[in-house]
Enzyme design. Structure first.
Site, PDB file in Angstrom:
ATOM      1  NE  ARG A 111     -14.337  -1.274   5.808  1.00 17.25           N
ATOM      2  CZ  ARG A 111     -13.739  -0.297   6.356  1.00 17.25           C
ATOM      3  NH1 ARG A 111     -12.974  -0.443   7.536  1.00 17.25           N
ATOM      4  NH2 ARG A 111     -13.907   0.863   6.044  1.00 17.25           N
TER       5      ARG A 111
ATOM      6  CB  CYS B 182     -19.879   3.154  10.640  1.00 15.53           C
ATOM      7  SG  CYS B 182     -18.306   4.070  10.220  1.00 15.53           S
TER       8      CYS B 182
ATOM      9  CB  THR C 236     -11.703  -0.475  16.089  1.00 18.06           C
ATOM     10  OG1 THR C 236     -12.607   0.290  15.518  1.00 18.06           O
ATOM     11  CG2 THR C 236     -10.529   0.149  16.575  1.00 18.06           C
TER      12      THR C 236
ATOM     13  CD  GLN D  75     -33.015   8.155   2.378  1.00 22.29           C
ATOM     14  OE1 GLN D  75     -32.355   7.834   3.281  1.00 22.29           O
ATOM     15  NE2 GLN D  75     -33.769   9.302   2.322  1.00 22.29           N
TER      16      GLN D  75
ATOM     17  CD  GLU E  80     -14.812   8.435  10.574  1.00 22.19           C
ATOM     18  OE1 GLU E  80     -15.615   8.924   9.861  1.00 22.19           O
ATOM     19  OE2 GLU E  80     -14.767   7.152  11.099  1.00 22.19           O
TER      20      GLU E  80
ATOM     21  CE  LYS F 104      -3.677  -0.051   2.354  1.00 21.93           C
ATOM     22  NZ  LYS F 104      -4.800  -0.073   3.682  1.00 21.93           N
TER      23      LYS F 104
ATOM     24  CE  LYS G 143     -17.586   6.981  14.161  1.00 20.34           C
ATOM     25  NZ  LYS G 143     -17.724   7.653  12.818  1.00 20.34           N
TER      26      LYS G 143
ATOM     27  CB  THR H  71     -15.126   4.220  15.451  1.00 24.54           C
ATOM     28  OG1 THR H  71     -15.188   5.033  14.479  1.00 24.54           O
ATOM     29  CG2 THR H  71     -16.241   3.914  16.392  1.00 24.54           C
TER      30      THR H  71
ATOM     31  N   GLY I  63     -25.050  -1.301   5.724  1.00 27.58           N
ATOM     32  CA  GLY I  63     -23.960  -2.123   5.784  1.00 27.58           C
ATOM     33  C   GLY I  63     -22.389  -1.113   6.284  1.00 27.58           C
TER      34      GLY I  63
END
EC number: 1.1.1.22
Length: 459
Positions: free
Chosen positions: A349, A282, A88, A273, A156, A40, A226, A124, A279
């Protein structure tokens, strides 16, 4: 507020880390991105962006003079601000797995100096993790000094697919920690708070946007903000989906219902909605994280558990709709449009499409799937699933017994649906995102509504 450039180190170059790096570099700071993933880092050094996020590549490339990429954690020595942006993921029991965060802290600890350095947790994390980071630094950093080394929680609130706009024009900036550390962070974010930076061409400043609110609080409250924010949004989505299920029984239209209730300023239209459910990395993880935190204190959180249960039910709802029409999945050819958990990202994810493909294969179906940007990532991350990759969206329809719309990409809105339906063995569309606007010469199942209008192109 101070306008001096800061020396920033960012640990982790995933969605959060790269977005944070791009933002801070654009604000004029010198940013070093650090990651243990050699491939990366080599990509980033070649100016290749390893994730898909609209506008991110242009913003990073326009600020290359402010950015350095390395696998060497000794770069922490030059930094006055160190952001931890590692994953996490949930463990088997639903509690957040902190192994990557603990490894990041252990890796930076030897390079803390005697100058003031602020360690910022952007990942998070469970409530109390800020205190854990302090304890780890006390044990692992030879030069740790509580009078110059501070831990801050700065969660964030980015939405993948619109992360650039969310970074540059946030609703609020949440900062948790001691006053000295928070003063430093306000200096780091001064151009963002004052909106004194030049907006990038790819993300102009919204016409009515002024400046973000700044929330100064404790470590624990910032961490809770958060989790609570994401859990509340998850509740809104699951509430809309639960009402959608009842709409199907009583003949109401979920979109008309959510329009009506969303006009109440106390409720609002966002995150109402109905469809396949949420998904991503978070909502599920953070909602489960709060439930796990409650369990530690013998405090039940049934509302949050219900949100998770409803979300899981939405995925089975699609399978149930298919079974109602096809009776059995054995030998049936099923197409899946969309693999990423939402449009404008390649993030897979907890993608609903994963659950659908897995369950359809278990039931004996032959699955063909397509996504405008996530195909290559799926080939790497979903190699254990039984499905065929479509070279284009049209291939998903060919001789299919049904097609599921799993992700509401704009590209799919623009398809010539009538022509594509004509290539199917059985014209059955399960529109689990309520994307189609006009009926087709096909059976179309939506969520909480029936397709109305004049026969024609589905736009």
């Amino acid at each position: 507020m101070s306008r001096r450039p800061h020396q920033i180190a960012i640990l982790g170059t995933g969605y959060v880390g790269l977005g944070t790096a791009a933002l801070l570099a654009h604000l004029g700071h010198h940013v070093t991105g650090i990651d243990v993933d050699v491939c990366k880092i080599e990509q980033l050094q070649r100016a290749e962006i390893p994730i898909y996020e609209p506008g991110l590549e242009k913003l990073l490339l326009s600020n290359t003079s402010q950015l350095t990429w390395t696998t060497d954690f000794s770069a922490v020595q030059q930094a006055d601000t160190i952001f931890i942006c590692v994953g996490t993921p949930p463990s088997a029991d639903g509690t957040p797995d902190l192994q990557f965060l603990q490894t990041a802290v252990a890796s930076l600890a030897p390079y803390l100096g005697r100058k003031q350095q602020i360690i910022v947790n952007k990942s998070t994390v469970p409530i109390g993790t800020g205190d854990l980071v302090v304890r780890l630094l006390e044990d692992l950093a030879p030069e740790f000094d509580a009078s110059v080394h501070y831990v801050v929680s700065n969660p964030e609130f980015l939405r993948e697919g619109s992360a650039l706009e969310d970074s540059l024009y946030p609703d609020r900036i949440v900062l948790g920690g001691l006053d000295t550390a928070l003063d430093h962070m306000i200096s780091v974010y001064a151009p963002l708070i004052e909106q004194s930076f030049t907006p990038p061409a790819s993300a102009p400043r919204p016409e009515r946007y002024t400046r973000p609110a700044v929330v100064r609080t404790t470590l624990q409250s910032a961490e809770m903000i958060k989790y609570a924010a994401n859990a509340f949004l998850a509740l809104k989505v699951s509430f809309a989906n639960e009402i959608a299920g009842l709409c199907e029984h009583v003949g109401a239209d979920i979109e008309e219902v959510t329009t009506g209730i969303g006009l109440d300023s106390r409720i609002g239209h966002r995150f109402l909605q109905a469809g396949l459910g949420w998904g991503g990395s978070c909502f599920g993880k953070d909602t489960q994280g709060l439930i796990s935190a409650g369990r530690e204190h013998a405090y039940a959180m049934p509302i949050l558990q219900a949100a998770i249960d409803v979300n899981a039910r939405q995925r089975q709802m699609v399978i149930n709709k298919l079974l109602r029409h096809l009776r059995t999945m054995k030998g049936k050819r099923i197409g899946v449009l969309g693999m990423a958990f939402k449009p404008n990202t390649d993030d897979l994810r907890d993608a609903p499409a994963y659950t659908l493909i897995q369950r359809l294969a278990e039931l004996g179906a032959v699955v063909t799937a397509h996504d405008p940007v996530a195909m290559a990532r799926a080939e790497r991350e979903w190699s254990h699933l039984k499905y065929s990759s479509a070279v284009n969206a049209a291939q998903v329809f060919q001789r299919a017994d049904a097609v599921i719309i799993a992700t509401e990409w704009d590209e799919y809105r623009q398809l010539d649906w009538e022509a594509l339906v004509a290539t199917m063995r059985r014209p059955l569309i399960i529109d689990s995102r309520n994307l189609l606007r006009h009926p087709l010469t096909a059976q179309v199942e939506q969520v909480g509504r029936e397709l109305k209008g004049t026969i024609g192109a589905a736009l």
